[in-house]
Design a protein around this motif. Structure first.
Motif, PDB file in Angstrom:
ATOM      1  N   TRP A 152      96.213 -16.475 -33.079  1.00  0.00           N
ATOM      2  CA  TRP A 152      95.049 -16.099 -33.879  1.00  0.00           C
ATOM      3  C   TRP A 152      94.681 -14.643 -33.608  1.00  0.00           C
ATOM      4  O   TRP A 152      94.838 -14.164 -32.482  1.00  0.00           O
ATOM      5  CB  TRP A 152      93.863 -17.003 -33.560  1.00  0.00           C
ATOM      6  CG  TRP A 152      94.096 -18.446 -33.916  1.00  0.00           C
ATOM      7  CD1 TRP A 152      94.238 -19.486 -33.044  1.00  0.00           C
ATOM      8  CD2 TRP A 152      94.229 -18.994 -35.229  1.00  0.00           C
ATOM      9  NE1 TRP A 152      94.453 -20.657 -33.738  1.00  0.00           N
ATOM     10  CE2 TRP A 152      94.453 -20.392 -35.080  1.00  0.00           C
ATOM     11  CE3 TRP A 152      94.174 -18.454 -36.517  1.00  0.00           C
ATOM     12  CZ2 TRP A 152      94.617 -21.236 -36.173  1.00  0.00           C
ATOM     13  CZ3 TRP A 152      94.345 -19.298 -37.615  1.00  0.00           C
ATOM     14  CH2 TRP A 152      94.560 -20.669 -37.430  1.00  0.00           C
ATOM     15  N   THR A 156      89.440 -17.996 -30.402  1.00  0.00           N
ATOM     16  CA  THR A 156      89.227 -19.310 -31.018  1.00  0.00           C
ATOM     17  C   THR A 156      87.743 -19.656 -31.084  1.00  0.00           C
ATOM     18  O   THR A 156      87.306 -20.336 -32.018  1.00  0.00           O
ATOM     19  CB  THR A 156      89.987 -20.414 -30.258  1.00  0.00           C
ATOM     20  OG1 THR A 156      89.666 -20.350 -28.869  1.00  0.00           O
ATOM     21  CG2 THR A 156      91.491 -20.270 -30.441  1.00  0.00           C
ATOM     22  N   LEU A 159      86.494 -17.875 -34.191  1.00  0.00           N
ATOM     23  CA  LEU A 159      87.031 -18.531 -35.382  1.00  0.00           C
ATOM     24  C   LEU A 159      86.403 -19.905 -35.583  1.00  0.00           C
ATOM     25  O   LEU A 159      86.169 -20.330 -36.723  1.00  0.00           O
ATOM     26  CB  LEU A 159      88.549 -18.653 -35.280  1.00  0.00           C
ATOM     27  CG  LEU A 159      89.327 -17.353 -35.447  1.00  0.00           C
ATOM     28  CD1 LEU A 159      90.822 -17.614 -35.253  1.00  0.00           C
ATOM     29  CD2 LEU A 159      89.072 -16.724 -36.804  1.00  0.00           C
ATOM     30  N   TYR A 162      83.103 -19.369 -37.187  1.00  0.00           N
ATOM     31  CA  TYR A 162      83.325 -19.011 -38.590  1.00  0.00           C
ATOM     32  C   TYR A 162      83.653 -20.257 -39.410  1.00  0.00           C
ATOM     33  O   TYR A 162      83.106 -20.468 -40.502  1.00  0.00           O
ATOM     34  CB  TYR A 162      84.451 -17.982 -38.672  1.00  0.00           C
ATOM     35  CG  TYR A 162      84.958 -17.687 -40.062  1.00  0.00           C
ATOM     36  CD1 TYR A 162      84.085 -17.315 -41.090  1.00  0.00           C
ATOM     37  CD2 TYR A 162      86.322 -17.755 -40.351  1.00  0.00           C
ATOM     38  CE1 TYR A 162      84.562 -17.037 -42.365  1.00  0.00           C
ATOM     39  CE2 TYR A 162      86.801 -17.471 -41.613  1.00  0.00           C
ATOM     40  CZ  TYR A 162      85.920 -17.121 -42.615  1.00  0.00           C
ATOM     41  OH  TYR A 162      86.391 -16.844 -43.882  1.00  0.00           O
ATOM     42  N   PHE A 194      91.698 -17.787 -44.399  1.00  0.00           N
ATOM     43  CA  PHE A 194      91.846 -18.263 -43.031  1.00  0.00           C
ATOM     44  C   PHE A 194      93.288 -18.120 -42.544  1.00  0.00           C
ATOM     45  O   PHE A 194      93.532 -17.778 -41.382  1.00  0.00           O
ATOM     46  CB  PHE A 194      91.382 -19.712 -42.908  1.00  0.00           C
ATOM     47  CG  PHE A 194      90.945 -20.071 -41.526  1.00  0.00           C
ATOM     48  CD1 PHE A 194      89.653 -19.795 -41.097  1.00  0.00           C
ATOM     49  CD2 PHE A 194      91.814 -20.683 -40.625  1.00  0.00           C
ATOM     50  CE1 PHE A 194      89.241 -20.107 -39.811  1.00  0.00           C
ATOM     51  CE2 PHE A 194      91.412 -20.993 -39.339  1.00  0.00           C
ATOM     52  CZ  PHE A 194      90.121 -20.704 -38.933  1.00  0.00           C
ATOM     53  N   LEU A 197      94.220 -14.973 -40.881  1.00  0.00           N
ATOM     54  CA  LEU A 197      93.698 -14.699 -39.544  1.00  0.00           C
ATOM     55  C   LEU A 197      94.686 -15.078 -38.447  1.00  0.00           C
ATOM     56  O   LEU A 197      94.349 -15.049 -37.270  1.00  0.00           O
ATOM     57  CB  LEU A 197      92.380 -15.481 -39.345  1.00  0.00           C
ATOM     58  CG  LEU A 197      91.255 -15.117 -40.307  1.00  0.00           C
ATOM     59  CD1 LEU A 197      90.064 -16.045 -40.112  1.00  0.00           C
ATOM     60  CD2 LEU A 197      90.845 -13.660 -40.127  1.00  0.00           C
TER      61      LEU A 197
END
Length: 202
Positions: A152, A156, A159, A162, A194, A197
């Protein structure tokens, strides 16, 4: 009435509360109305929970236990990693979530009403609720990275926040207009963003 085990009383009262809030809203969910819905004496409610706020906290925990991130993404991802690309995986997971939402919209309505109530009366409970969502999302994202051989581009934890934030907006938007076709298009756009990312380790 026949004697009912404590845990059964507790579950009946929680389920009755969910039904009342889904049908009539949280303002109508007095202890008297909830006890009547559960077909139990009012004293039983106070014996099991002590207060209405304690009952509402139990409803949050109950719904959170059934809720979305781990149940949705964990199942979708465990069965899909290694067979499709990341965009397809995310889109399938979002559509799976939408399918659950359209099947049980009253559960999300109850969750939202009880969460707003908790923000005023028990902010620690609702903070714990969303922390649970983010932790489950972070765990899932780590699993995806390991199994799919990606990394990523952000932490994490960030994310996960998000993802949970996006799902909150996605949920409220669908509850507002019930436009499932538009929601599926949104899921496709989200999958595009996504998937961008992630990167393949060099």
């Amino acid at each position: 009435m026949a004697r009912i085990a404590f845990e059964e009383r507790r579950d009946r009262l929680i389920q009755a509360t969910i039904r009342v809030i889904a049908r009539d809203g949280i303002a109508a969910a007095s202890t008297r109305v909830i006890a009547a819905e559960a077909q139990m004496p009012l004293g039983a409610l106070h014996y099991v929970f002590g207060s209405r706020d304690a009952l509402m906290k139990a409803v949050i925990v109950h719904i959170t236990d059934q809720e979305r991130i781990s149940a949705l993404l964990g199942t979708q991802i465990a069965s899909s990693v290694g067979t499709v690309d990341l965009h397809q995986l995310v889109e399938a997971a979002m559509n799976g979530y939408l399918d659950n939402l359209t099947t049980l919209p009253e559960r999300e309505l109850v969750l939202l009403e009880v969460a707003i109530h908790a923000m005023r009366h028990d902010p620690d409970a609702v903070a714990d609720q969303w922390a649970t969502y983010r932790a489950a999302a972070a765990q899932t994202l780590e699993h995806v990275a390991d199994e799919a051989g990606i990394r990523w581009l952000h932490s994490t934890d960030d994310l996960a926040r998000y993802l949970v934030t996006w799902l909150d907006g996605f949920t409220v938007s669908w509850l507002a207009d019930r436009d499932t076709a538009a929601a599926r298009r949104s899921a496709t756009i989200f999958a595009d963003s996504f998937a961008a990312l992630a990167a393949t380790p060099t």
